[in-house]
Motif scaffolding. Structure first.
Motif, short mmCIF file in Angstrom:
data_model
loop_
_atom_site.label_atom_id
_atom_site.label_comp_id
_atom_site.label_asym_id
_atom_site.label_seq_id
_atom_site.Cartn_x
_atom_site.Cartn_y
_atom_site.Cartn_z
N ILE A 1 -47.37 -17.53 59.48
CA ILE A 1 -46.00 -17.99 59.16
C ILE A 1 -45.00 -16.99 59.71
CG2 ILE A 1 -44.36 -18.41 57.28
CD1 ILE A 1 -46.74 -19.44 55.62
N ARG A 2 -45.29 -15.70 59.51
CA ARG A 2 -44.36 -14.66 59.95
C ARG A 2 -44.19 -14.67 61.46
NH1 ARG A 2 -40.69 -13.22 60.97
NH2 ARG A 2 -39.72 -11.18 60.92
N LYS A 3 -45.28 -14.94 62.19
CA LYS A 3 -45.25 -14.99 63.66
C LYS A 3 -44.25 -16.05 64.16
CE LYS A 3 -48.54 -16.82 66.31
NZ LYS A 3 -49.90 -17.08 66.79
N LEU A 4 -44.07 -17.08 63.36
CA LEU A 4 -43.16 -18.17 63.74
C LEU A 4 -41.73 -17.94 63.22
CD1 LEU A 4 -45.59 -21.15 63.12
CD2 LEU A 4 -44.90 -20.17 65.33
N GLY A 5 -41.49 -16.77 62.62
CA GLY A 5 -40.14 -16.43 62.17
C GLY A 5 -39.87 -16.67 60.70
N GLY A 6 -40.85 -17.19 59.98
CA GLY A 6 -40.63 -17.50 58.57
C GLY A 6 -41.15 -16.45 57.63
N ALA A 7 -40.80 -16.61 56.37
CA ALA A 7 -41.31 -15.78 55.28
C ALA A 7 -41.27 -16.65 54.03
CB ALA A 7 -40.47 -14.53 55.10
N ILE A 8 -42.08 -16.29 53.04
CA ILE A 8 -42.13 -17.10 51.83
C ILE A 8 -41.61 -16.34 50.61
CG2 ILE A 8 -43.96 -18.64 52.65
CD1 ILE A 8 -45.99 -17.05 51.04
N PHE A 9 -41.11 -17.11 49.67
CA PHE A 9 -40.64 -16.55 48.41
C PHE A 9 -40.97 -17.54 47.30
CE2 PHE A 9 -37.18 -19.08 50.08
CZ PHE A 9 -36.61 -19.71 48.96
N CYS A 10 -40.92 -17.04 46.07
CA CYS A 10 -41.27 -17.87 44.92
C CYS A 10 -40.23 -17.72 43.82
CB CYS A 10 -42.62 -17.44 44.35
SG CYS A 10 -44.03 -17.66 45.45
N ASP A 11 -40.21 -18.72 42.94
CA ASP A 11 -39.40 -18.64 41.73
C ASP A 11 -39.97 -19.60 40.70
OD1 ASP A 11 -38.44 -21.24 42.31
OD2 ASP A 11 -36.54 -20.50 43.11
N ARG A 12 -39.31 -19.64 39.55
CA ARG A 12 -39.73 -20.57 38.50
C ARG A 12 -38.54 -21.43 38.12
NH1 ARG A 12 -43.94 -19.73 34.71
NH2 ARG A 12 -43.98 -21.45 33.25
N ARG A 13 -38.71 -22.75 38.25
CA ARG A 13 -37.69 -23.72 37.86
C ARG A 13 -38.41 -24.90 37.22
NH1 ARG A 13 -35.51 -19.77 39.79
NH2 ARG A 13 -33.66 -19.69 41.10
N TYR A 14 -37.76 -25.55 36.29
CA TYR A 14 -38.31 -26.76 35.66
C TYR A 14 -39.72 -26.52 35.11
CZ TYR A 14 -34.48 -28.45 38.50
OH TYR A 14 -33.25 -28.60 39.09
N ASP A 15 -39.92 -25.34 34.56
CA ASP A 15 -41.21 -24.95 33.99
C ASP A 15 -42.36 -25.03 35.01
OD1 ASP A 15 -42.61 -23.85 31.85
OD2 ASP A 15 -43.30 -25.82 31.14
N THR A 16 -42.01 -24.78 36.27
CA THR A 16 -43.00 -24.84 37.35
C THR A 16 -42.74 -23.68 38.31
OG1 THR A 16 -43.03 -27.25 37.19
CG2 THR A 16 -43.87 -26.30 39.24
N VAL A 17 -43.81 -23.09 38.83
CA VAL A 17 -43.68 -22.03 39.83
C VAL A 17 -43.67 -22.68 41.21
CG1 VAL A 17 -44.73 -19.95 40.81
CG2 VAL A 17 -44.85 -20.38 38.34
N PHE A 18 -42.64 -22.38 41.98
CA PHE A 18 -42.49 -22.94 43.32
C PHE A 18 -42.65 -21.87 44.38
CE2 PHE A 18 -40.11 -25.96 40.71
CZ PHE A 18 -40.55 -27.18 41.21
#
Length: 188
Positions: free
Chosen positions: A150-167
């Motif tokens: 993913i990083r090679k293509l310019g992206g990165a990931i992040f997470c959070d919690r909303r609506y009682d769900t981890v995204f």
């Protein structure tokens, strides 16, 4: 970017150990069956790890013990602040992303800050485990370790919690927001 090690004064050590012990005792559900005395012994024998924990604390991470690796005899600390640590927000993902910005560069990157502090960004799996211990990042989000593909293509990931769900989400690695920081882990 290299880790800079500074030794804590005896007063700083004492204050940090007192803070960590109080947090440990207040949140026993995070580390059932673990004994603070054994953890404290390991911490007192390791100035480098104490310094890293102090950096986690100083930047708002509220580090706490979340596990114990029997095979390696290591205690695992994660940032357990309710929201992404205040002193680590408004950062892009890594040095490459920081250098790619032409205008309005953030002051630092998550990966560089983690290295300087002697900690690692949580993985997605670790982040999801943390969320089993409470509700974290209800208003903020946290960068997590991003797979090289993913990083090679310019992206990165992040997470959070909303609506009682981890995204888990994606963004350009060069992006940064006032409500996005990163959470770290440290093994002692």
């Amino acid at each position: 970017m290299t880790k800079k090690i500074e030794k804590l004064s005896s007063e700083q050590r004492e204050d940090l150990l007192k803070t960590l012990k109080a947090r440990f005792e207040k949140n026993m559900e995070r580390h059932e069956g673990l004994d603070w005395t054994k953890i404290e012994e390991k911490l007192e024998a390791n100035d480098e790890k104490l310094w890293s924990l102090n950096e986690m604390e100083r930047t708002g991470g509220e580090p706490d013990v979340v596990g114990y690796d029997v095979d390696k005899d290591e205690y695992v600390f994660y940032d357990c602040s309710p929201e992404s640590p205040k002193g680590r927000r408004s950062v892009c993902y890594d040095r490459e992303a920081l250098e790619s910005r032409k205008k309005h560069k953030p002051e630092n990157s998550a990966m560089d800050m983690a290295t300087e502090m002697g900690i690692e960004l949580l993985t997605e799996e670790q982040y999801r485990m943390l969320q089993t211990l409470g509700n974290f990042d209800m208003k903020t989000s946290s960068w997590v370790q991003t797979p090289a593909s993913i990083r090679k293509l310019g992206g990165a990931i992040f997470c959070d919690r909303r609506y009682d769900t981890v995204f888990m989400y994606h963004n350009g690695a060069e992006s940064y927001y006032a409500a996005r920081g990163f959470r770290g882990s440290l093994k002692v």
